[in-house]
Each structure stands twice: as C-alpha cells, then as structure tokens.
Design an enzyme around this catalytic site. Structure first.
Site, mmCIF file in Angstrom:
data_model
loop_
_atom_site.group_PDB
_atom_site.id
_atom_site.type_symbol
_atom_site.label_atom_id
_atom_site.label_comp_id
_atom_site.label_asym_id
_atom_site.label_seq_id
_atom_site.Cartn_x
_atom_site.Cartn_y
_atom_site.Cartn_z
ATOM 1 N N ARG A 23 0.837 -1.196 0.000
ATOM 2 C CA ARG A 23 0.000 0.000 0.000
ATOM 3 C C ARG A 23 0.875 1.250 0.000
ATOM 4 O O ARG A 23 1.955 1.261 0.612
ATOM 5 C CB ARG A 23 -0.861 -0.037 1.264
ATOM 6 C CG ARG A 23 -1.808 1.134 1.470
ATOM 7 C CD ARG A 23 -2.970 1.102 0.536
ATOM 8 N NE ARG A 23 -4.054 1.975 0.970
ATOM 9 C CZ ARG A 23 -5.037 2.358 0.167
ATOM 10 N NH1 ARG A 23 -5.090 1.947 -1.094
ATOM 11 N NH2 ARG A 23 -6.005 3.133 0.614
ATOM 12 N N THR A 60 -9.637 0.656 -10.102
ATOM 13 C CA THR A 60 -8.859 -0.321 -9.322
ATOM 14 C C THR A 60 -8.968 -1.663 -10.027
ATOM 15 O O THR A 60 -9.767 -1.809 -10.949
ATOM 16 C CB THR A 60 -9.338 -0.354 -7.850
ATOM 17 O OG1 THR A 60 -9.118 0.920 -7.291
ATOM 18 C CG2 THR A 60 -8.656 -1.398 -6.999
ATOM 19 N N ASN A 69 -6.405 4.486 -7.115
ATOM 20 C CA ASN A 69 -7.608 5.190 -6.627
ATOM 21 C C ASN A 69 -8.476 5.664 -7.786
ATOM 22 O O ASN A 69 -8.916 4.851 -8.565
ATOM 23 C CB ASN A 69 -7.254 6.304 -5.648
ATOM 24 C CG ASN A 69 -8.460 6.632 -4.761
ATOM 25 O OD1 ASN A 69 -9.314 5.773 -4.550
ATOM 26 N ND2 ASN A 69 -8.553 7.849 -4.278
ATOM 27 N N GLU A 104 -4.091 8.254 -3.851
ATOM 28 C CA GLU A 104 -4.548 7.436 -2.729
ATOM 29 C C GLU A 104 -4.607 8.243 -1.426
ATOM 30 O O GLU A 104 -5.197 7.793 -0.448
ATOM 31 C CB GLU A 104 -3.575 6.262 -2.574
ATOM 32 C CG GLU A 104 -4.226 4.931 -2.277
ATOM 33 C CD GLU A 104 -4.806 4.245 -3.516
ATOM 34 O OE1 GLU A 104 -6.029 4.106 -3.579
ATOM 35 O OE2 GLU A 104 -4.050 3.844 -4.394
ATOM 36 N N ASP A 134 -7.814 8.569 0.271
ATOM 37 C CA ASP A 134 -8.379 7.502 1.107
ATOM 38 C C ASP A 134 -8.206 7.805 2.596
ATOM 39 O O ASP A 134 -8.779 7.134 3.441
ATOM 40 C CB ASP A 134 -7.748 6.139 0.780
ATOM 41 C CG ASP A 134 -8.414 5.481 -0.432
ATOM 42 O OD1 ASP A 134 -9.509 5.914 -0.825
ATOM 43 O OD2 ASP A 134 -7.824 4.536 -0.984
ATOM 44 N N SER A 172 -7.803 1.259 3.463
ATOM 45 C CA SER A 172 -8.289 0.762 2.172
ATOM 46 C C SER A 172 -9.490 -0.142 2.369
ATOM 47 O O SER A 172 -9.717 -0.666 3.460
ATOM 48 C CB SER A 172 -7.157 -0.043 1.514
ATOM 49 O OG SER A 172 -7.618 -0.660 0.331
ATOM 50 N N SER A 173 -10.257 -0.326 1.310
ATOM 51 C CA SER A 173 -11.344 -1.311 1.326
ATOM 52 C C SER A 173 -10.997 -2.545 0.501
ATOM 53 O O SER A 173 -11.824 -3.448 0.365
ATOM 54 C CB SER A 173 -12.628 -0.691 0.756
ATOM 55 O OG SER A 173 -13.015 0.409 1.525
ATOM 56 N N GLY A 195 -14.090 -1.417 -6.423
ATOM 57 C CA GLY A 195 -15.428 -0.880 -6.124
ATOM 58 C C GLY A 195 -15.503 -0.055 -4.858
ATOM 59 O O GLY A 195 -16.578 0.113 -4.290
ATOM 60 N N GLY A 196 -14.360 0.461 -4.376
ATOM 61 C CA GLY A 196 -14.372 1.343 -3.208
ATOM 62 C C GLY A 196 -15.008 0.656 -2.009
ATOM 63 O O GLY A 196 -14.775 -0.533 -1.767
HETATM 64 O O1 DON Z 1 -8.016 1.337 -1.393
HETATM 65 C C1 DON Z 1 -9.181 1.652 -1.575
HETATM 66 O O2 DON Z 1 -10.101 1.316 -0.858
HETATM 67 C C2 DON Z 1 -9.498 2.489 -2.786
HETATM 68 N N1 DON Z 1 -8.379 3.257 -3.223
HETATM 69 C C3 DON Z 1 -10.036 1.592 -3.829
HETATM 70 C C4 DON Z 1 -10.615 2.422 -4.904
HETATM 71 C C5 DON Z 1 -11.457 1.677 -5.786
HETATM 72 O O3 DON Z 1 -11.820 0.524 -5.634
HETATM 73 C C6 DON Z 1 -11.825 2.522 -6.905
HETATM 74 N N2 DON Z 1 -12.864 1.992 -7.538
HETATM 75 N N3 DON Z 1 -13.890 2.008 -7.043
#
Ligand code: DON
Length: 571
Positions: A105, A379, A399, A418, A421, A450-451, A470-471
C-alpha cells in the site's frame, strides 16, 4: 523491508485464537500430493491474463505470474492500477500452507500532516487530494513485485516483467473500458499536457483500437527487472521522480522513496459454517468488516427463510459490520485497532441479536458514528492458482481513474491519488462521500485505510479465490461472493451475483441497476429500508475455484467488465 511474520494475531478472537492462528499460518491444509489439474488466471484485461499464462508456461509459479499480471495491468489499465500506485497480494504457498498478505500500500510522504488538504479557514482545498502530485502517496507496487519475486517466485524479476515491458513498448489497443475511464477524468487529463500526451489522442478520448505506447514505462520496467526495486526507490530515477513531484507542488523527498518498505501481514481468518475465510487485514478494512458480517450471519437462519428475509438479514449484517470501520480502522502501524473487540464472538452475537427479521433497523438507532457513502469502481483485481496449488488474490489501485493524472516528466509513472483515502478532515466526506476520523487521519509515513479485500474461501472440498474493485462496496461484493460460495455455487455465479450494498451510513440500501427486481424493492421498502439505485453497474470481480473432490478448476471474469479468465491444463 519488514519481514515475516507479525507475531500478533489478526485471527478472529475465538478462544485460543492466537494458537490457532499460528497453526493455520504454518500448517499445510492440503496433503502434499493434492494439486489442481490446471492453472487458472482471471484478471480485468485479456492481455494481462495472457501475459500471466506466458509466465506459467515459462515455468514460473503463481507468484511469478502474479508479478506478471500486476505489471501488465499497470500497463494496459493505466486508469486502474500502476507502478505509481500500490496493492495487496494475498498468498497461499502450497508447499507449507503459509498464508500471508504482502502489503504494498502507498504511504504518505514524511512531510504529510493532518491539515495538509485544508485552507486557513479549515475548508477542504478542492481537488488537492485528488489531482496533481500533492495527492500522491509513495508508491508500493514495485516494492511489492520485487518482494514477491525474491521471496516466493521462481523466475528472475526480469523474466516476469518482460511481457509488461513489451506491452508498454509495443502498445495496446484502446477498448471501451479505457474510453469510459478517460471520459470520467477527461477535464483533469487535459490539465496536464504530459499525461494527456500519453493517454489521450488529439487531446480527446482515443478511438477504439488506438494504440497506447508507454516508452518511459517500458524502460523503467526493464531496468527494474535488471537492477531490482532499488532502481525505482534510490538513485537517479528516484531523483527524477522527486524533482518532478516537487516541481509540480508535491512534497515527496528522496528519503520517502528510500524508506518505503512492504510489510508482510497475517491475514484475518475466520470460520463461517465450516468454510475458512482468509482475507485482508488492516490497513485494509476488508477482512475485519467481512468477518463481522459473516459472524453476524452465522447467527441467522439463511436457508429456512424466504429470499426477501434472507436479503433483509444480509443487508442488516452489512449495516452493522460497516459501522465500526469509520471509527476504529486505520494503518495498524500508527493506530491501535481493537481487533479482538471488533471480532469478539459475544460482541458479534450481540449485534446479530439486534436484527429484527420484520423491520429495517434505522442506522441512527445503532448509535452515533460518522457518515459513510459510496465510491466508484476502477482499481483492479486478479485471482490465480498454479498447478502446484499456489494461489494469489491481488487487488491493486491508484484510486480514481488515472489516479492523480500526473506523470513526473520523463518517468512514465502515473501517480496515484490514494491520499484521498485518508480522512482529510474529520467527518467530512471525500470524493466518494466517505468519511472517517482520527484512526485514519493524515500523518507522515502512514498508510491510508483501504477497502481492498483479496480473499480465499476454503471448504473441505473446494478452494475459492476472489476480489474486486469498487471502493467501499468492495467488501459487500466479496461478502455476497462468499455467501454464494457457501451456497455451493462456482465462480461463474459469484461474479454475476446481483449486487446490493449497505454501509451503515448513509442509511440506504444501494443497488446496481437490476440488482434488486421490482418485487424485491417493494418488499424491502415494506420492511423499512430506503433504497437507492446506483446509476451504473459496479464492481469487476475475477475469481478462481479449485474443486478438489472432482479435481476440476474453474475461473470466471465479471460480465460487467472486459476481463478474461483462462485455464492452463497440466501437460
Ligand atoms: O483502497 C481503496 O479502498 C481504494 N483506493 C479503492 C478504490 C477503488 O476501488 C476505486 N474503484 N472504485
């Protein structure tokens, strides 16, 4: 690099969890002779899947293939992940059953500080955490790839990176997914001429088939292959990066790059109805939230009830599981996460008992925590297994589409954004409406929460590998995938599952178009749920399953995306 094995357990807090985790960490789950009849790769881009197969055909193992797929995705999906970003790789090594997450990360630069994205009146500075070099954390991707190659792979890094070098130099053709992502960030891309030159055509959206050639990136990957990660993190190339970042208003230093290290972290492991679920620990929120939801659901009857009640109960579990995320989760190297409390069986049983099968619980009734809302879905995730049974679930990110849309001149490295986040201001939503508090506040050298949730599921006779972008919805998508595995279905089905989501706040069930049919919407409303349809289908899940009983391997890519799943039968 900080290396093996953290002695504190992230196993869920059942009695004897510490000892159990140690055992699970080292003891082979499969008898040595037990190996799949084929290798399999599912990734978000056909060229990345093909590149991974090439590495397997050259005699590489799953970890070498993971290096190849990650690097190829960095080239052909520049909007999703990349050398300027980071990721998590969840590993299973067949020979000794070792399971670990390689945490690559991004880290905040050392000069980062809590209020860095606020003006003197405490307002959030528009786009500062989203666009341009100030938005970028110190990338972890190259360090992660070098770590995989050195500690787990069989081939030299140069060989595993070779397909990506070729793709960068020879170019790849633009597809519709690329065009959509450019469309999303077109205005930002046009603000940065160096970035626009690389990724646009005539300063606009390229036509399908237009070749994207990335000479500098190809050269970088080649040099990293020959000289190792040090080429990126130290010396003249690092200076080029830092000079470019600082000239553009960023705050990176040479020390930040030099001091970057990946961390091996013990996965979060739980048992759900006889299925072992192995998932991402902090600084991902995924494993903890997923485990909480599954444990809550273990106290519910999901089989003897009608399907609306089942859906309602799953939504209520999501609501409760997402609740603690905003308050308690952050970089474990910076904050103490009360993992034992969050995963304690009596705590989760207590939460399960608060579910009313006949009525939605308003989130406000669960107590006061900050607001959480939706995020987008770029992502990238890939899943793979080799013929020895080594596995990798990798989720990689920069991101937002095209990250910070900034490429330090001459480097070919598209930087991440990022830093967004982090919770850049307490209880203030970020680009996707996501909020947090102290645990995830900005600080120098800290990793943003992060998710991303790369996950393994293991029953007596089946092994699954899954994950998705998918965030914040990543975790609920993985939850629905795990439940589908538990229902006896294979990856073709997990990647297609109709998606709905609840993340505590906003207090609404989000669902993709067709995620809930009219009758389901009506019945859920009657139970007191507020519903909100997303304007687009979300997620891009790629999954693999090895059915050990019938000795078959399956792989599937999400029909919502343009990915490709492929098998490589043993010779
Ligand atoms: O690490 C994370 O949770 C985010 N940067 C992920 C972003 C993501 O999945 C973008 N698309 N939705």
């Amino acid at each position: 690099m900080r290396m093996p094995f953290p002695n504190q357990s992230l196993q869920r807090g059942k009695p004897g969890a510490l000892l159990l985790c140690a055992l699970l960490f080292y003891v082979p789950i499969l008898p040595a002779a037990d190996a799949p009849p084929a290798a399999a790769i599912a990734s978000a881009h056909p060229l990345a899947t093909r590149a991974g197969l090439e590495t397997l055909e050259r005699g590489g193992n799953a970890f070498d293939a993971a290096v190849t797929v990650s690097a190829a995705l960095a080239v052909v999906e520049p909007y999703s992940s990349g050398i300027g970003g980071g990721g998590f790789w969840l590993l299973h090594r067949a020979v000794d059953g070792k399971q670990v997450m390689v945490d690559g990360r991004e880290k905040a630069p050392g000069a980062a500080y809590k209020r860095m994205y606020l003006d003197d009146k405490d307002n959030v500075r528009e786009s500062a955490s989203l666009e341009g070099p100030l938005a970028a954390g110190i990338p972890g991707l190259i360090a992660g790839l070098a770590h995989l190659a050195e500690h787990y792979g069989r081939l030299p890094l140069s060989q595993s990176l070779e397909p990506a070098v070729r793709l960068a130099r020879e170019g790849f053709p633009v597809n519709q997914g690329y065009r959509d992502m450019v469309g999303w960030r077109l205005k930002s891309l046009q603000k940065f001429p160096d970035t626009a030159r690389l990724f646009l055509a005539g300063n606009g959206v390229p036509e399908p088939g237009h070749p994207i050639i990335q000479e500098d990136l190809g050269n970088l990957l080649e040099q990293v292959g020959l000289k190792g990660a040090g080429y990126f993190y130290q010396g003249p190339f690092a200076k080029l990066l830092v000079d470019g970042v600082r000239a553009g208003g960023g705050i990176w230093s040479l020390e930040d790059l030099q001091n970057y290290s990946v961390v091996e972290r013990a996965p979060i492991v739980t048992e759900y109805r006889g299925i072992r679920v192995v998932s991402a620990p902090p600084p991902s929120s995924g494993g903890i939230v997923l485990t909480q939801a599954l444990e809550i659901l273990e106290h519910q009857d999901l089989v003897g009830v009608d399907h609306i009640t089942r859906m309602h109960v799953v939504i209520e579990a999501m609501r409760r599981a997402y609740r603690d995320r905003a308050v308690y989760l952050g970089d474990p190297d910076f904050v103490t996460i009360p993992t034992d409390r969050l995963l304690a069986p009596d705590y989760l049983e207590g939460l399960a008992l608060t579910i009313d099968p006949k009525r939605a619980t308003p989130s406000a009734e669960l107590g006061d925590t900050p607001d959480l809302a939706q995020r987008g879905e770029n992502t990238s995730h890939f899943s793979l297994i080799d013929a020895e049974g080594n596995r990798v679930a990798g989720t990689l990110s920069i991101n937002l589409p095209f990250g910070a849309v900034f490429v330090p001149p001459g480097t070919g490295v598209l930087l991440n954004d990022e830093m967004d986040d982090f919770s850049i201001k307490a209880n203030t939503p970020n680009a996707y409406g996501l909020v947090g508090d102290q645990a995830n506040a900005v600080a120098g050298n800290k990793r943003p929460l992060s998710s991303m949730t790369p996950t393994f599921v293991e029953s007596a006779d089946r092994v699954g590998i899954l994950g998705t972008p998918g965030g914040s919805r990543i975790i609920s998508m993985v939850l629905l995938g795990v439940l589908d595995f538990a229902a006896g279905n294979g990856p073709e089905s997990w990647v297609k599952v109709r998606r709905y989501h609840h993340q505590y706040l906003p207090d609404e069930v989000q669902f993709e178009p067709h995620g809930l049919v009219a009758y389901e919407q009506e019945e859920l409303r009657k139970l007191g749920h507020s519903l909100k349809q997303a304007s687009y289908s979300y997620g891009d899940m790629h999954a693999v399953m090895w059915d050990r009983k019938n000795n078959q391997v399956f792989a599937a890519s999400d029909p919502r995306g343009e990915g490709k799943a492929a098998l490589l039968p043993n010779k």
